[in-house]
Scaffold this motif. Structure first.
Motif, short mmCIF file in Angstrom:
data_model
loop_
_atom_site.label_atom_id
_atom_site.label_comp_id
_atom_site.label_asym_id
_atom_site.label_seq_id
_atom_site.Cartn_x
_atom_site.Cartn_y
_atom_site.Cartn_z
N VAL B 59 -87.79 16.07 50.14
CA VAL B 59 -88.94 16.95 50.00
C VAL B 59 -88.52 18.24 49.31
O VAL B 59 -87.54 18.86 49.72
CB VAL B 59 -89.55 17.29 51.38
CG1 VAL B 59 -90.77 18.20 51.23
CG2 VAL B 59 -89.90 16.02 52.15
N THR B 60 -89.22 18.61 48.26
CA THR B 60 -89.02 19.92 47.65
C THR B 60 -90.26 20.75 47.98
O THR B 60 -91.38 20.35 47.65
CB THR B 60 -88.86 19.81 46.12
OG1 THR B 60 -87.78 18.92 45.82
CG2 THR B 60 -88.56 21.17 45.51
N LEU B 92 -83.99 9.15 56.83
CA LEU B 92 -83.20 10.34 56.46
C LEU B 92 -84.13 11.26 55.67
O LEU B 92 -84.72 10.85 54.67
CB LEU B 92 -82.00 9.96 55.58
CG LEU B 92 -81.16 11.16 55.10
CD1 LEU B 92 -80.33 11.73 56.25
CD2 LEU B 92 -80.25 10.77 53.95
N ILE B 93 -84.26 12.50 56.15
CA ILE B 93 -85.09 13.47 55.43
C ILE B 93 -84.20 14.62 54.99
O ILE B 93 -83.39 15.13 55.76
CB ILE B 93 -86.24 14.02 56.30
CG1 ILE B 93 -87.04 12.88 56.95
CG2 ILE B 93 -87.18 14.90 55.46
CD1 ILE B 93 -88.14 13.35 57.90
N GLU C 101 -81.02 23.17 59.16
CA GLU C 101 -82.36 22.83 59.67
C GLU C 101 -83.17 21.99 58.68
O GLU C 101 -84.31 21.64 58.97
CB GLU C 101 -83.13 24.10 60.01
CG GLU C 101 -83.55 24.94 58.80
CD GLU C 101 -82.49 25.93 58.34
OE1 GLU C 101 -81.32 25.80 58.76
OE2 GLU C 101 -82.83 26.83 57.57
N ASP C 102 -82.58 21.70 57.51
CA ASP C 102 -83.31 20.98 56.47
C ASP C 102 -82.99 19.49 56.43
O ASP C 102 -83.33 18.79 55.47
CB ASP C 102 -83.02 21.61 55.10
CG ASP C 102 -83.59 23.02 55.00
OD1 ASP C 102 -84.71 23.23 55.49
OD2 ASP C 102 -82.91 23.91 54.46
N TRP C 103 -82.31 19.01 57.47
CA TRP C 103 -81.92 17.60 57.51
C TRP C 103 -82.45 16.91 58.77
O TRP C 103 -82.39 17.46 59.86
CB TRP C 103 -80.39 17.47 57.51
CG TRP C 103 -79.76 17.88 56.22
CD1 TRP C 103 -79.31 19.13 55.90
CD2 TRP C 103 -79.49 17.05 55.08
NE1 TRP C 103 -78.78 19.12 54.62
CE2 TRP C 103 -78.88 17.85 54.10
CE3 TRP C 103 -79.72 15.70 54.81
CZ2 TRP C 103 -78.49 17.36 52.85
CZ3 TRP C 103 -79.33 15.21 53.56
CH2 TRP C 103 -78.72 16.04 52.61
N TYR C 104 -82.91 15.71 58.58
CA TYR C 104 -83.23 14.81 59.70
C TYR C 104 -82.47 13.53 59.43
O TYR C 104 -82.68 12.87 58.41
CB TYR C 104 -84.74 14.52 59.76
CG TYR C 104 -85.09 13.50 60.82
CD1 TYR C 104 -85.48 13.89 62.10
CD2 TYR C 104 -85.02 12.14 60.55
CE1 TYR C 104 -85.78 12.96 63.08
CE2 TYR C 104 -85.32 11.19 61.53
CZ TYR C 104 -85.69 11.62 62.79
OH TYR C 104 -86.00 10.69 63.74
N ALA C 105 -81.54 13.20 60.35
CA ALA C 105 -80.72 12.00 60.15
C ALA C 105 -80.87 11.07 61.35
O ALA C 105 -79.96 10.91 62.16
CB ALA C 105 -79.26 12.38 59.93
N GLY C 106 -82.04 10.50 61.49
CA GLY C 106 -82.24 9.47 62.52
C GLY C 106 -82.71 9.98 63.86
O GLY C 106 -83.14 9.20 64.71
N LYS C 107 -82.60 11.28 64.06
CA LYS C 107 -83.11 11.88 65.29
C LYS C 107 -83.16 13.40 65.12
O LYS C 107 -82.47 13.95 64.25
CB LYS C 107 -82.24 11.52 66.50
CG LYS C 107 -80.85 12.15 66.47
CD LYS C 107 -80.06 11.80 67.73
CE LYS C 107 -78.68 12.49 67.69
NZ LYS C 107 -77.80 12.04 68.76
#
Lengths: 108, 108, 108
Positions: B59-60, B92-93, C101-107
């Motif tokens: 996301v940008t 993965l975000i 805080e800009d990452w979501y890696a599975g949880k």
């Protein structure tokens, strides 16, 4: 349309960078990514424009351009794409910035 | 799985952006990129989760969301993807931020 | 060349990240994107190097590495790609930073 003017689109964007951002003529690294139908999803009316297609231009550049310069650059891009039959309304540009130290171009 | 729910995945992510980030419903620009086997490389156990597949969401967005809002957004994305059979562990975000002046959406 | 050493290229870059950036060995998320002829446009002489091909490596990482560490990382990448027959001159690396805080890696 995109396939036909592949080279022309690249030249137009690069020329806009030279003229509006003042980058050296040989500082050119561009990645083209064709998409199948449906892979580009967009709202046809967002921002009050009549959008029929979408050309997404993502630029990663060193943080050093004032806001006014960015606007001049965006205008230069769409001005140079217009002769190729690409409507300004169908262009989306997203600029992301990093630092001088965040690039490796063939040597340290 | 990805091909089948192409449209559904896009809708789920967009809905999460509307609800958690408060973006206008017509502010939608999404690029889908299918990959062949092996092109997405990932560790199956990183971060203490049991990963079986990978859906990468990049996301940008303009820099303006507090950390707490980002967490709410991430949770909203996985909550809305779950009914499509996409496990939260396989998501993965990565969020990258820029400024209001870094976007051109059809007009200056 | 790219297709043949697909896995090797990924391993080389990941190993450079482990050694130079100190990331955990299981923190691996890589996306490979093959391109057709002409999709990668570049100047053969920019930055005073003799460029014959182009391997673009885009890294998104949390903002925490000093400039000197980035240089060590770039050098490690090209050092580990060399045995695969990939010339340092043909490598372009672009690093973009975000926050923890800009990452979501599975949880969450």
């Amino acid at each position: 349309m995109f396939d036909k003017s592949h080279e022309d689109i690249g030249n137009a964007i690069h020329q806009a960078q030279i003229e509006a951002l003042g980058i050296p003529a040989d500082d050119r690294f561009q990645i083209f990514q064709p998409h199948d139908a449906g892979e580009l999803k967009f709202d046809a009316g967002y921002n009050g424009v009549d959008r029929r297609s979408l050309l997404v231009i993502r630029v990663t550049a060193v943080h050093m351009y004032p806001v006014a310069t960015k606007r001049v650059f965006f205008q230069a891009v769409v001005d140079k794409l217009a002769p190729l039959g690409i409507r300004a309304q169908d262009v989306l540009i997203s600029l992301t910035e990093n630092g001088f130290e965040d690039w490796y171009a063939g040597k340290i």
